[in-house]
Structure formats: structure tokens, C-alpha cells
Design a protein around this motif. Structure first.
Motif, short mmCIF file in Angstrom:
data_model
loop_
_atom_site.label_atom_id
_atom_site.label_comp_id
_atom_site.label_asym_id
_atom_site.label_seq_id
_atom_site.Cartn_x
_atom_site.Cartn_y
_atom_site.Cartn_z
N TRP A 101 -1.62 3.05 -2.94
CA TRP A 101 -1.81 2.53 -1.58
C TRP A 101 -0.56 2.35 -0.80
O TRP A 101 0.28 2.08 -1.41
CB TRP A 101 -2.43 1.26 -1.58
CG TRP A 101 -3.93 1.04 -2.37
CD1 TRP A 101 -3.95 1.18 -3.58
CD2 TRP A 101 -4.98 1.00 -1.75
NE1 TRP A 101 -5.27 1.26 -4.03
CE2 TRP A 101 -6.16 0.91 -2.73
CE3 TRP A 101 -5.64 1.15 -0.49
CZ2 TRP A 101 -7.40 0.91 -2.73
CZ3 TRP A 101 -6.75 1.22 0.01
CH2 TRP A 101 -7.72 1.15 -1.33
N ARG A 102 -0.32 2.88 0.57
CA ARG A 102 0.79 2.66 1.14
C ARG A 102 0.52 1.89 2.56
O ARG A 102 -0.53 2.13 3.11
CB ARG A 102 1.50 4.11 1.65
CG ARG A 102 2.71 3.97 2.40
CD ARG A 102 3.50 5.13 2.58
NE ARG A 102 3.72 6.12 1.45
CZ ARG A 102 4.63 5.85 0.55
NH1 ARG A 102 5.40 4.72 0.80
NH2 ARG A 102 4.98 6.55 -0.56
N ALA A 103 1.32 0.85 2.65
CA ALA A 103 1.09 0.02 3.82
C ALA A 103 -0.67 -0.62 3.90
O ALA A 103 -1.09 -0.55 4.77
CB ALA A 103 1.55 0.33 5.02
N GLY A 104 -1.46 -0.79 2.64
CA GLY A 104 -2.61 -1.04 2.74
C GLY A 104 -3.65 0.05 2.88
O GLY A 104 -4.62 -0.11 2.77
N THR B 163 3.11 -4.52 -4.35
CA THR B 163 4.21 -4.09 -3.57
C THR B 163 5.42 -4.90 -3.91
O THR B 163 6.35 -4.37 -3.71
CB THR B 163 3.90 -4.45 -2.00
OG1 THR B 163 3.59 -5.82 -1.88
CG2 THR B 163 2.64 -3.58 -1.34
N SER C 278 1.53 0.06 -3.33
CA SER C 278 0.82 -0.63 -4.46
C SER C 278 0.09 0.32 -5.15
O SER C 278 -0.39 1.37 -4.53
CB SER C 278 0.06 -1.84 -3.93
OG SER C 278 -0.88 -1.42 -2.94
N ASP D 77 8.57 -1.12 -1.74
CA ASP D 77 7.69 -2.23 -1.27
C ASP D 77 6.62 -2.09 -0.63
O ASP D 77 5.97 -3.05 -0.15
CB ASP D 77 8.99 -3.25 -0.83
CG ASP D 77 9.50 -2.89 0.33
OD1 ASP D 77 9.36 -1.75 1.12
OD2 ASP D 77 10.40 -3.62 0.95
N ASP D 78 6.42 -0.89 -0.08
CA ASP D 78 5.25 -0.76 1.01
C ASP D 78 4.03 0.16 0.03
O ASP D 78 3.01 0.33 0.54
CB ASP D 78 5.59 -0.03 1.96
CG ASP D 78 6.03 1.55 1.89
OD1 ASP D 78 6.26 1.80 0.77
OD2 ASP D 78 5.79 2.35 2.99
#
Length: 149
Positions: A22-25, A104, A140, A137-138
Motif C-alpha cells: 500500500w502506498r499512501a493508502g 507506515t 505499508s 513512511d508512505d
């Protein structure tokens, strides 16, 4: 050994590894691949069946940086970040599914090339090697690791 019948399982002990990135949700990648069940798992299961069950259960997932191919003799991960699995379920006869996630806020800067499951006593149960995921950090990760008997 007359009269002795030898039985064999149609399928060996194996694992099914599902990973969602997942990147930025937003879901950017999903993979479902087999994984290596290492010899440590066989020792854990033999002792569990024999009644020596303390700390034999899988409790953690690890994210490491090792790049060597998975081998039955693997005993750990390189430079690993370990954390508890999120939940355990039993989706079908002879299956245990271990859900996991990496937020993240965790393992940022790690170039993740291997995943592993570890028992409460520290024994590596299974290992999966793949192309690197550079954790930022973006980003997950979520997934389910199913062991099939």
C-alpha cells in the motif's frame, strides 16, 4: 516387512504467502506465491505432536535484507525487523492462516528482500525471498501467510 503398507501424503507441508503493498493508502501491488517451510518447522511440529508443546507456536513475522535463495536449512533472516503476527485463523481443514501487517511507521529505510515466520522460542518456521521493497513512511504492507498440511 511383509504386510507393511507405506502411505504417503499427496502434498508436503507447504506455505502460501500473500502480500499487499500500500502506498499512501492505495493498493499498488498484490502477490500470492509459495514459500519455503524450513527444517526448523519439522522439528517444531514433531515436538508438538510428541507433547513438548511449549513455545512451538508461530508468534512473529520478520522482514529482512538477505538475498540468498530460501533453503530448508535456513535458521534466520538478515538484519530483520520482527513483530507479532496480527491474528491466527483456521480457514479449512489442515490450514492455519497468520495475518500480519507492517505500518507506515515501522522499518522505514529497510530494503526488504525476505520475510520469515518465527516461533515463540525463536525457531524459524518458514522463509520467503523476493525482489526488494524499499520501505518508506508512505508505504505499508499487509498479508496472510497460510501453512497447509
Amino acid at each position: 516387512m511383509s504386510g507393511l503398507m507405506i502411505l504417503a501424503d499427496a502434498q508436503p507441508l507447504r506455505g502460501a504467502f500473500v502480500l499487499q503493498v500500500w502506498r499512501a493508502g492505495a493498493l499498488v501491488q498484490q502477490v500470492a506465491e509459495p514459500n519455503m517451510i524450513v527444517n526448523g518447522a519439522k522439528n517444531q511440529l514433531a515436538r508438538l505432536v510428541g507433547g513438548a508443546g511449549a513455545n512451538r507456536q508461530i508468534t512473529q513475522i520478520g522482514f529482512g535484507t538477505g538475498a540468498t535463495a530460501a533453503s530448508p536449512n535456513d535458521v534466520g533472516l538478515v538484519g530483520a525487523f520482527w513483530k507479532p503476527v496480527t491474528s491466527v485463523s483456521y480457514p479449512a481443514t489442515g490450514q492455519v492462516a497468520l495475518a500480519w501487517g507492517l505500518s507506515t511507521a515501522e522499518a522505514n529505510g529497510l530494503s526488504i528482500t525476505e520475510f520469515g515466520l518465527r516461533c515463540a522460542d525463536g525457531t524459524l518456521f518458514s522463509r520467503k525471498v523476493r525482489a526488494p521493497i524499499v520501505k518508506a513512511d508512505d508505504l505499508s504492507l499487509t498479508g496472510v501467510w497460510t501453512i497447509l498440511f
